[in-house]
Design a protein around this motif. Structure first.
Motif, PDB file in Angstrom:
ATOM      1  N   LEU A  72       0.715  -1.079  -0.160  1.00 21.85           N
ATOM      2  CA  LEU A  72      -0.057  -0.037   0.052  1.00 21.85           C
ATOM      3  C   LEU A  72       0.894   1.196  -0.027  1.00 21.85           C
ATOM      4  O   LEU A  72       0.289   2.306  -0.284  1.00 21.85           O
ATOM      5  N   VAL A  73       2.104   0.960   0.517  1.00 19.31           N
ATOM      6  CA  VAL A  73       2.930   2.411   0.466  1.00 19.31           C
ATOM      7  C   VAL A  73       2.913   3.003  -0.954  1.00 19.31           C
ATOM      8  O   VAL A  73       2.992   4.283  -1.048  1.00 19.31           O
ATOM      9  N   GLY A  74       3.303   2.097  -2.027  1.00 17.07           N
ATOM     10  CA  GLY A  74       3.385   2.667  -3.339  1.00 17.07           C
ATOM     11  C   GLY A  74       2.276   3.619  -3.718  1.00 17.07           C
ATOM     12  O   GLY A  74       2.203   4.607  -4.137  1.00 17.07           O
ATOM     13  N   PHE A  75       1.089   2.809  -3.229  1.00 16.67           N
ATOM     14  CA  PHE A  75      -0.199   3.676  -3.924  1.00 16.67           C
ATOM     15  C   PHE A  75      -0.333   5.130  -2.853  1.00 16.67           C
ATOM     16  O   PHE A  75      -0.431   5.951  -3.467  1.00 16.67           O
ATOM     17  N   ALA A  76       0.052   5.216  -1.790  1.00 15.11           N
ATOM     18  CA  ALA A  76      -0.090   6.192  -0.693  1.00 15.11           C
ATOM     19  C   ALA A  76       0.938   7.256  -1.445  1.00 15.11           C
ATOM     20  O   ALA A  76       0.788   8.445  -1.438  1.00 15.11           O
ATOM     21  N   GLU A  77       2.306   6.949  -1.681  1.00 15.22           N
ATOM     22  CA  GLU A  77       3.457   7.758  -2.225  1.00 15.22           C
ATOM     23  C   GLU A  77       2.812   8.266  -3.456  1.00 15.22           C
ATOM     24  O   GLU A  77       2.995   9.568  -3.735  1.00 15.22           O
ATOM     25  N   ASN A  78       2.131   7.676  -4.359  1.00 19.33           N
ATOM     26  CA  ASN A  78       2.046   7.841  -5.838  1.00 19.33           C
ATOM     27  C   ASN A  78       0.639   8.718  -5.617  1.00 19.33           C
ATOM     28  O   ASN A  78       0.350   9.447  -6.748  1.00 19.33           O
ATOM     29  N   HIS A  79      -0.244   8.588  -4.926  1.00 21.16           N
ATOM     30  CA  HIS A  79      -1.559   9.108  -5.141  1.00 21.16           C
ATOM     31  C   HIS A  79      -2.022  10.091  -3.858  1.00 21.16           C
ATOM     32  O   HIS A  79      -3.256  10.253  -3.567  1.00 21.16           O
TER      33      HIS A  79
ATOM     34  N   GLN B 188      -1.484  12.927  -3.072  1.00 22.76           N
ATOM     35  CA  GLN B 188      -1.855  14.344  -3.725  1.00 22.76           C
ATOM     36  C   GLN B 188      -2.826  14.250  -4.621  1.00 22.76           C
ATOM     37  O   GLN B 188      -3.063  13.100  -5.505  1.00 22.76           O
ATOM     38  N   LYS B 189      -3.621  15.228  -4.731  1.00 21.85           N
ATOM     39  CA  LYS B 189      -4.636  15.556  -5.886  1.00 21.85           C
ATOM     40  C   LYS B 189      -3.998  15.388  -7.294  1.00 21.85           C
ATOM     41  O   LYS B 189      -2.656  15.913  -7.387  1.00 21.85           O
ATOM     42  N   ILE B 190      -4.557  15.125  -8.246  1.00 18.58           N
ATOM     43  CA  ILE B 190      -4.325  15.139  -9.664  1.00 18.58           C
ATOM     44  C   ILE B 190      -5.058  16.000 -10.359  1.00 18.58           C
ATOM     45  O   ILE B 190      -6.318  15.656 -10.511  1.00 18.58           O
ATOM     46  N   ASN B 191      -4.371  17.012 -10.935  1.00 19.35           N
ATOM     47  CA  ASN B 191      -5.435  17.812 -11.467  1.00 19.35           C
ATOM     48  C   ASN B 191      -6.506  18.464 -10.590  1.00 19.35           C
ATOM     49  O   ASN B 191      -7.641  18.733 -11.006  1.00 19.35           O
TER      50      ASN B 191
ATOM     51  N   VAL C 214      -8.266  16.857  -8.275  1.00 18.05           N
ATOM     52  CA  VAL C 214      -9.169  15.907  -8.098  1.00 18.05           C
ATOM     53  C   VAL C 214      -8.292  14.780  -6.975  1.00 18.05           C
ATOM     54  O   VAL C 214      -7.304  14.348  -7.595  1.00 18.05           O
ATOM     55  N   GLN C 215      -8.885  14.360  -5.721  1.00 16.27           N
ATOM     56  CA  GLN C 215      -8.432  13.183  -5.186  1.00 16.27           C
ATOM     57  C   GLN C 215      -8.825  11.963  -5.834  1.00 16.27           C
ATOM     58  O   GLN C 215     -10.016  11.667  -5.817  1.00 16.27           O
ATOM     59  N   ARG C 216      -7.996  10.830  -6.211  1.00 15.85           N
ATOM     60  CA  ARG C 216      -8.265   9.767  -6.783  1.00 15.85           C
ATOM     61  C   ARG C 216      -8.008   8.705  -5.952  1.00 15.85           C
ATOM     62  O   ARG C 216      -8.670   7.391  -6.408  1.00 15.85           O
ATOM     63  N   PHE C 217      -7.546   8.601  -4.774  1.00 13.02           N
ATOM     64  CA  PHE C 217      -7.028   7.229  -3.943  1.00 13.02           C
ATOM     65  C   PHE C 217      -7.721   7.607  -2.626  1.00 13.02           C
ATOM     66  O   PHE C 217      -7.382   8.553  -2.049  1.00 13.02           O
ATOM     67  N   PHE C 218      -8.313   6.520  -2.182  1.00 12.00           N
ATOM     68  CA  PHE C 218      -9.069   6.658  -0.829  1.00 12.00           C
ATOM     69  C   PHE C 218      -9.053   5.129  -0.140  1.00 12.00           C
ATOM     70  O   PHE C 218      -8.871   4.118  -0.800  1.00 12.00           O
ATOM     71  N   LEU C 219      -8.612   5.312   1.103  1.00  9.26           N
ATOM     72  CA  LEU C 219      -8.495   4.122   1.981  1.00  9.26           C
ATOM     73  C   LEU C 219      -9.542   4.081   2.956  1.00  9.26           C
ATOM     74  O   LEU C 219      -9.770   4.981   3.836  1.00  9.26           O
ATOM     75  N   LYS C 220     -10.440   2.933   2.931  1.00  4.41           N
ATOM     76  CA  LYS C 220     -11.712   2.902   3.603  1.00  4.41           C
ATOM     77  C   LYS C 220     -11.543   1.882   4.676  1.00  4.41           C
ATOM     78  O   LYS C 220     -11.281   0.615   4.355  1.00  4.41           O
ATOM     79  N   LEU C 221     -11.628   2.172   5.906  1.00  4.02           N
ATOM     80  CA  LEU C 221     -11.427   1.296   7.072  1.00  4.02           C
ATOM     81  C   LEU C 221     -12.471   1.219   7.912  1.00  4.02           C
ATOM     82  O   LEU C 221     -13.168   2.372   8.124  1.00  4.02           O
ATOM     83  N   ASP C 222     -13.093   0.044   8.218  1.00  6.43           N
ATOM     84  CA  ASP C 222     -14.114  -0.080   9.264  1.00  6.43           C
ATOM     85  C   ASP C 222     -13.426  -0.135  10.567  1.00  6.43           C
ATOM     86  O   ASP C 222     -12.615  -0.633  10.839  1.00  6.43           O
TER      87      ASP C 222
END
Length: 467
Positions: A197-204, A206-209, A211-219
């Motif tokens: 997941l580190v790679g996802f968080a590092e790459n995403h 920040q917003k892209i143009n 718009v936030q494109r990556f979300f992490l949903k935890l119960d």
């Protein structure tokens, strides 16, 4: 055969690339991947027994077994366990330091260590301990994962169940000094996350143009009325961990099992978020006073009092660990969890055998990561394991008859779980098994099988009576 030659030394830049962004967490694997690359793309004409720069004489397409048979000595174990030191000449016996610091690499030890310490934030003793470990003293599964990582990074191609050397090495990420510092800070801040997941968080992150494109949903099931208290406990623990030495604490804990408050004197080790709640892993006293370890749910802590190491009321096991300077670390917990499935890492490890409906398994279980010990086995292996593990004759006979009535075409798995009896078991594992019902059958442990049978019978009566 590929004509590319890999002769790079394992400098920080290369290891950062092979470590997939977070070098402190993945330093050992990054160094091992560097050796992999030498074995696959090194200078022609010799084996690694004499010179770790030379490539193995492999076909352009190869399997893990092909590589293993050439890399290790003929007596190297082919099972799933971490290989013991069986042959001083086998490459699995070499330490990390022996791989790194030789005439072939030309690495200046003090300079390399200084750069690694500065880049990772490790302390010197931690790095020295790592350097003494056996680099290839790992499981077959870990080595197979190395191959998969090299393919993901573009150093190999995987197709038709074989690995192929590439015709062009993947580009290496070159950063400026400022960019490198920023990347290091980001990696350090994300080190608590699963490495995938580190790679996802590092790459995403920040917003892209815009718009936030990556979300992490935890119960997260902690009741809102306790959120402030949980934040206070986390802050107190953070301040305690900044002290030298870290002091012991006295917890007043609301135990669901004991149905009341109980005092426990413990050494706080680390915090885990697991299955919808946050836990403090601590060593000393458990609420039932039956184990040295316990995972305390933060929202059930009623009070936290800092103690001194000279306090005469400290439990003897805690005093002994402190006096011997061997207080447990988060790495000890991670190691225990790697040996058996379950967050209650202090419970005994026990083999579990499972049978899955084949179609269900192929859709939802196969090729998923559950635990390092979770693996598919054959119908014949199940029978041998039942005969070996079940000592009570009547139970063994019953299970063998059950197996005779099951199809060899079904999917069978073995995994080691944290389990003592049907009352002391890891609930996270139990909840996963219940989520798979009715497509899964527990064969052993025997009393867990009976417990599931009783639960299912009770559940059937609830629904049957409503018709």
């Amino acid at each position: 055969m590929s004509e590319l030659v890999f002769q790079d030394i394992p400098d920080v830049e290369l290891l950062q690339c092979l470590g997939r962004g977070y070098l402190k967490q993945n330093l050992l694997r990054a160094i091992r991947l560097w050796v992999w690359l030498r074995s696959l793309y090194g200078s022609e004409g010799a084996s690694l027994y004499g010179d770790n720069q030379h490539r193995l004489i492999l076909d352009d397409s190869f399997s893990y077994a092909d590589w293993r048979n050439l890399f290790f000595s003929p007596t190297h174990p082919k099972g799933e366990e971490i290989p013991p030191i069986h042959d001083s000449h086998c490459l699995c016996a070499k330490s990390v330091a022996e791989w790194l610091f030789s005439e072939n690499t030309g690495i200046v030890v003090s300079h390399w260590q200084k750069l690694i310490l500065a880049h990772t934030g490790m302390d010197e003793s931690e790095l020295n301990t790592l350097l003494q470990r056996r680099l290839f003293g790992v499981t077959r599964r870990s080595l197979q994962a190395d191959l998969e990582t090299l393919a993901k990074l573009g150093w190999l191609v995987y197709k038709y169940q074989k690995y192929y050397r590439v015709c062009e090495f993947p580009p290496r990420l070159i950063t400026t000094k400022d960019e490198g510092s920023a990347a290091k800070v980001g990696a350090d801040e994300l080190s608590f996350m699963h490495e995938d997941l580190v790679g996802f968080a590092e790459n995403h992150s920040q917003k892209i143009n815009g718009v936030q494109r990556f979300f992490l949903k935890l119960d997260y099931v902690i009741p809102r009325r306790t959120l402030d208290a949980v934040e206070d406990w986390q802050e107190q623990l953070r301040q305690l961990w900044a002290k030298t030495p870290v002091p012991p604490i006295k917890l007043t804990y609301s135990s669901a099992r004991l149905e009341g408050n109980v005092d426990c004197i413990v050494y706080p080790v680390c915090i885990y978020y697991v299955q919808r709640a946050v836990y403090l892993c601590a060593y000393g006293e458990s609420p039932q006073k039956d184990t040295n370890w316990y995972n305390f749910r933060l929202d059930r802590i009623q009070n936290l009092l800092t103690l001194e190491w000279v306090n005469s009321k400290l439990p003897s096991n805690l005093q002994q660990q402190y006096q011997q300077k061997s207080l447990p670390t988060p790495d000890d917990i991670a190691l225990s969890m790697s040996k058996a499935w379950g967050f209650d890492f202090y419970l005994p490890s026990q083999l579990m055998l499972l049978r899955f409906d084949r179609e269900f398994c192929d859709r939802y279980v196969r090729d998923t990561e559950r635990h390092d010990t979770f693996e598919e086995i054959t119908y014949k292996q199940v029978k041998r394991l039942i005969q070996r593990e079940i000592k009570q004759p009547q139970q063994q006979e019953t299970l063998l008859k059950v197996l005779d009535n099951r199809s060899p075409k079904d999917a069978y798995y073995q995994v080691f779980i944290r389990y003592q009896d049907h009352k002391q078991r890891d609930n996270n594992v139990v909840m996963r098994l219940r989520a798979w019902q009715p497509k899964v059958e527990v064969l052993i442990p025997w009393d867990l099988r009976l417990s599931f049978a009783a639960d299912i019978a009770t559940q059937f009566q609830l629904y049957h009576n409503s018709q």
